[in-house]
Motif scaffolding. Structure first.
Motif, PDB file in Angstrom:
ATOM      1  N   GLY A  93     -20.280 -11.686  51.655  1.00 16.51           N
ATOM      2  CA  GLY A  93     -19.949 -13.078  51.385  1.00 16.51           C
ATOM      3  C   GLY A  93     -21.044 -13.855  50.685  1.00 16.51           C
ATOM      4  O   GLY A  93     -21.169 -15.069  50.881  1.00 16.51           O
ATOM      5  N   LEU A  94     -21.840 -13.195  49.880  1.00  9.99           N
ATOM      6  CA  LEU A  94     -22.822 -13.883  49.037  1.00  9.99           C
ATOM      7  C   LEU A  94     -22.332 -13.741  47.597  1.00  9.99           C
ATOM      8  O   LEU A  94     -22.093 -12.612  47.140  1.00  9.99           O
ATOM      9  N   TYR A  95     -22.217 -14.869  46.896  1.00  8.03           N
ATOM     10  CA  TYR A  95     -21.626 -14.847  45.565  1.00  8.03           C
ATOM     11  C   TYR A  95     -22.621 -15.357  44.527  1.00  8.03           C
ATOM     12  O   TYR A  95     -23.161 -16.458  44.661  1.00  8.03           O
ATOM     13  N   ARG A  96     -22.857 -14.525  43.515  1.00  7.05           N
ATOM     14  CA  ARG A  96     -23.817 -14.887  42.459  1.00  7.05           C
ATOM     15  C   ARG A  96     -25.121 -15.384  43.106  1.00  7.05           C
ATOM     16  O   ARG A  96     -25.659 -16.440  42.763  1.00  7.05           O
ATOM     17  N   TYR A  97     -25.603 -14.619  44.015  1.00  5.62           N
ATOM     18  CA  TYR A  97     -26.760 -14.977  44.844  1.00  5.62           C
ATOM     19  C   TYR A  97     -28.040 -14.653  44.085  1.00  5.62           C
ATOM     20  O   TYR A  97     -28.245 -13.523  43.623  1.00  5.62           O
ATOM     21  N   ARG A  98     -28.895 -15.637  43.954  1.00  4.57           N
ATOM     22  CA  ARG A  98     -30.146 -15.441  43.221  1.00  4.57           C
ATOM     23  C   ARG A  98     -31.150 -14.729  44.116  1.00  4.57           C
ATOM     24  O   ARG A  98     -31.590 -15.279  45.133  1.00  4.57           O
TER      25      ARG A  98
ATOM     26  N   LYS B  82     -34.768 -16.945  57.622  1.00  5.81           N
ATOM     27  CA  LYS B  82     -33.370 -17.358  57.546  1.00  5.81           C
ATOM     28  C   LYS B  82     -32.506 -16.326  58.247  1.00  5.81           C
ATOM     29  O   LYS B  82     -32.930 -15.201  58.460  1.00  5.81           O
ATOM     30  N   LYS B  83     -31.282 -16.725  58.560  1.00  4.24           N
ATOM     31  CA  LYS B  83     -30.326 -15.795  59.150  1.00  4.24           C
ATOM     32  C   LYS B  83     -29.356 -15.378  58.043  1.00  4.24           C
ATOM     33  O   LYS B  83     -28.388 -16.070  57.752  1.00  4.24           O
ATOM     34  N   ILE B  84     -29.605 -14.226  57.439  1.00  5.53           N
ATOM     35  CA  ILE B  84     -28.759 -13.759  56.339  1.00  5.53           C
ATOM     36  C   ILE B  84     -27.622 -12.927  56.939  1.00  5.53           C
ATOM     37  O   ILE B  84     -27.881 -11.892  57.561  1.00  5.53           O
ATOM     38  N   PRO B  85     -26.367 -13.360  56.764  1.00  2.00           N
ATOM     39  CA  PRO B  85     -25.265 -12.585  57.357  1.00  2.00           C
ATOM     40  C   PRO B  85     -25.056 -11.262  56.630  1.00  2.00           C
ATOM     41  O   PRO B  85     -25.200 -11.198  55.414  1.00  2.00           O
ATOM     42  N   MET B  86     -24.740 -10.222  57.391  1.00  2.00           N
ATOM     43  CA  MET B  86     -24.423  -8.923  56.773  1.00  2.00           C
ATOM     44  C   MET B  86     -23.201  -8.336  57.479  1.00  2.00           C
ATOM     45  O   MET B  86     -23.154  -8.297  58.708  1.00  2.00           O
TER      46      MET B  86
END
Lengths: 563, 98
Positions: A391-396, A113-117
């Motif tokens: 920009g990841l919110y309550r990310y499992r 996946k392309k995880i934004p940072m």
């Protein structure tokens, strides 16, 4: 041309950054809840006008309770469309902090996946994964390590750009951003740490590392890479010593003409070092060899918890002996979640000043039932849920951890396993650490060493059964698969008490064991690389998840080890 | 095992078992003759009887080298039992078998 300032001067710079990061975390360690609360309210306030913020009513959130009530848990798929649109130029969709890079996930659970940072998150990542270890090691071992060089096997590979934004594994991003390539600090040149596709970087890491006697740290992402380097040295030391003696790179070593020319122009003959190394290698390889090659070696730094703990044991048994290990904390493409605080300790502490943490008790799925950083219980097992400056919110995270105690008021935790990776034939759920424990006990009782193992949850047989595939190192003629299976079956009932009735009622059949041919795990890794996987992202198979993996391991069973 | 070099091509004839004992030896021989100009490699397995993981790694290693320089590698005259190993490991999908 500027003069080399030696490792200490450069290491001092890195130490300053590390001390700053460590002290920042220690400042919040007395009351991490307060800092974590301020952090989440800031993130929510900053992002209330993003598309994601509007969709989830961020403007109505004024407390952690509001946050837990209003914002649902998320997984990558919840952001996939936003990431796709960002790639096509839209901004502020889920984060006002911008996108510095896209991290390619290892694809453990599926396609990469392309995880934004964001830049902020990447700075924190560098602070806590690369600089902070300086501070921790200095506190525990003194600063002698700063007079030597780092043999770093970390590499940036498979880098591509999407609309001008870099896309590769987070460790590759780290290597590119970090000034490790500077010769004052690292043994290998930039041509090894950011190699061209045709470069034999394994040779370069080994060759430059061996040339330098004054190595104080072996640095890697996963401990498997250090193990592989020692194996490579063991197989090729004559060639490497010849090259060190003459200041050359053997013609059989692949690299572009341009790289070869540049490197050879900088190399100098080192006959004395070559002779010293030959003498060491002619005496044979054992667990003192690392300290013979590098007498001032202080520590090894890399991921050695969870799946990788077996590799650290192997490394210590065969090459490094009691050289301390600083185990990397829990990191992922989404960020650096925890950092180590002691040597040889698999526990780590959360970076509470950079990420908002929630802890969901395992087997609980209610988003309102998460615990905060000061609410977790010692011995409790949880899934880590994170909210980040990317920009990841309550990310499992799908990472299971166990709370092991406290360091100041920060909970210390041990990585347990990937939640989605367990054997579950009849509701028993046996996780990877439990499976590993059963093999460890069998290895100890029967006196064998192993490289790695995996388990096939065989649901086609009646009854279903656990089929283990173990790569045993140099198996003795007396070793029997049935003997291993007997011990594993007994231990499965210890590590997972539900297995007692499963076996008694024949709901799960007797354990089956097969010994794999030596080098099978390396072959699997080679195959994945040939298929386009980034070497720094590959993790060994622990639970066979598909037919292709099963067929691969089944055909490579060592027939000479009797059942 | 024998290796013949003809212009830019290496032909590697594997005989008997290519296993953990013989694989390092073959790898060293290949490295000796694998000069910069080689862009074509053939593994002839007509006389091979068995290939283990260690042996497969030698073949995969050569394929990796060829891929990096956009060279070619083919495996020919594969006995049935060995063909099964390539198929089951999935290597048949990424190597060229003839």
């Amino acid at each position: 041309m500027s003069e080399s300032v030696g490792p200490r001067a450069k290491n001092e710079e890195l130490l300053v950054r590390g001390e700053k990061a460590w002290n920042a975390l220690m400042e919040v360690s007395d009351n991490p809840r307060s800092t974590n609360e301020s952090l989440i309210l800031k993130i929510i306030q900053d992002n209330k006008d993003t598309e994601y913020g509007k969709a989830h009513n961020f403007s109505d959130i004024h407390s952690i309770e509001d946050f837990k009530r209003i914002v649902p848990f998320s997984v990558f798929d919840d952001y996939a469309d936003l990431v796709f649109r960002e790639l096509h130029g839209e901004k502020d969709l889920h984060s006002v902090y911008g996108v510095n890079q896209y991290n390619r996930s290892s694809g453990t659970m599926g396609n990469p996946k392309k995880i934004p940072m964001s830049k902020t998150s990447m700075e924190y990542f560098l602070d806590y994964t690369q600089a902070c270890p300086y501070s921790v090691v200095k506190r525990l071992l003194g600063d002698a390590f700063m007079d030597g060089k780092i043999l770093s096997i970390c590499e940036a590979s498979g880098i591509s750009y999407v609309n001008g934004i870099r896309y590769c594994g987070v460790s590759g991003q780290m290597v590119q951003d970090w000034n490790y390539q500077l010769p004052e600090v690292c043994t290998a040149p930039g041509e090894a740490s950011v190699p061209e596709p045709e470069t034999n970087s394994r040779y370069l890491h080994a060759r430059y590392g061996l040339s330098e006697k004054n190595v104080t740290c072996l640095d890697t992402k996963f401990m498997t890479f250090v193990l592989e380097m020692f194996k490579y040295i063991s197989d090729n030391w004559q060639l490497i010593c010849d090259d060190i003696e003459k200041g050359t790179i053997d013609a059989s070593i692949r690299m572009s003409d341009e790289v070869r020319k540049k490197l050879e122009s900088e190399l100098k003959p080192m006959p004395e070092r070559a002779q010293e190394l030959r003498k060491i290698f002619e005496e044979g390889f054992d667990n003192t060899i690392a300290k013979k090659i590098w007498p001032d070696l202080q520590f090894i730094h890399g991921v050695s918890t969870g799946t990788f703990s077996a590799y650290l044991k192997h490394l210590r048994d065969d090459y490094t002996g009691n050289v301390p290990a600083l185990m990397r904390g829990i990191t992922a493409s989404e960020g650096a979640f925890t950092i180590p605080f002691e040597l040889d300790n698999p526990n780590s502490i959360p970076t509470a000043n950079t990420i908002f943490f929630e802890f969901l008790p395992l087997d609980e799925d209610d988003p309102t039932k998460t615990l905060l950083i000061d609410e977790v219980q010692e011995g409790g097992e949880y899934e880590m849920i994170v909210t980040t400056f990317s920009g990841l919110y309550r990310y499992r995270t799908r990472d299971a951890i166990r709370i092991t105690g406290h360091y100041r008021n920060l909970p210390t935790m041990e990585y347990l396993y990937r939640i989605d990776q367990c054997v579950n034939l009849t509701g028993e759920k046996t996780y990877e650490p439990a499976l590993r424990k059963t093999v460890d006990v069998a290895a100890q009782e029967l006196g064998f060493k192993y490289t790695d193992f995996c388990v096939h949850p065989d649901s086609d047989s009646a009854p279903s059964k656990y089929v283990y595939y173990i790569e045993v190192i140099d198996p003795q003629p007396t070793l029997r698969c049935s003997a291993i299976a007997e011990i594993i079956q007994r231990e499965l009932m210890v590590v997972n008490p539900l297995m007692v009735t499963k076996f008694e009622r024949n709901l799960i059949g007797p354990v089956e064991v097969h010994v794999l041919q030596e080098d099978t795990y390396l072959l699997y890794r080679d195959k994945q690389i040939l298929m386009g996987g980034a070497s720094t992202q590959l993790k060994p198979v622990k639970i066979i998840m598909n037919e292709a993996q099963l067929r691969f391991f089944r055909i490579l069973v060592e027939k000479e080890v009797a059942q | 095992m024998s290796i013949t070099k003809n212009a830019n091509k290496l032909t590697i004839a594997v005989e008997g078992k290519l296993d953990r004992t013989s694989a390092p030896e073959l790898e060293a021989k290949i490295n000796e003759v694998m000069t910069e100009d080689i862009n074509e490699v053939e593994f002839d397995l007509a006389k091979a009887v068995y290939i283990s993981s260690a042996g497969l790694r030698v073949i995969v290693g050569v394929q990796k080298k060829m891929s990096k320089i956009e060279g070619t590698m083919v495996i020919t005259n594969i006995p049935e039992l060995i063909l099964e190993i390539f198929t089951e490991t999935g290597l048949s999908e990424i190597l060229t078998l003839r």
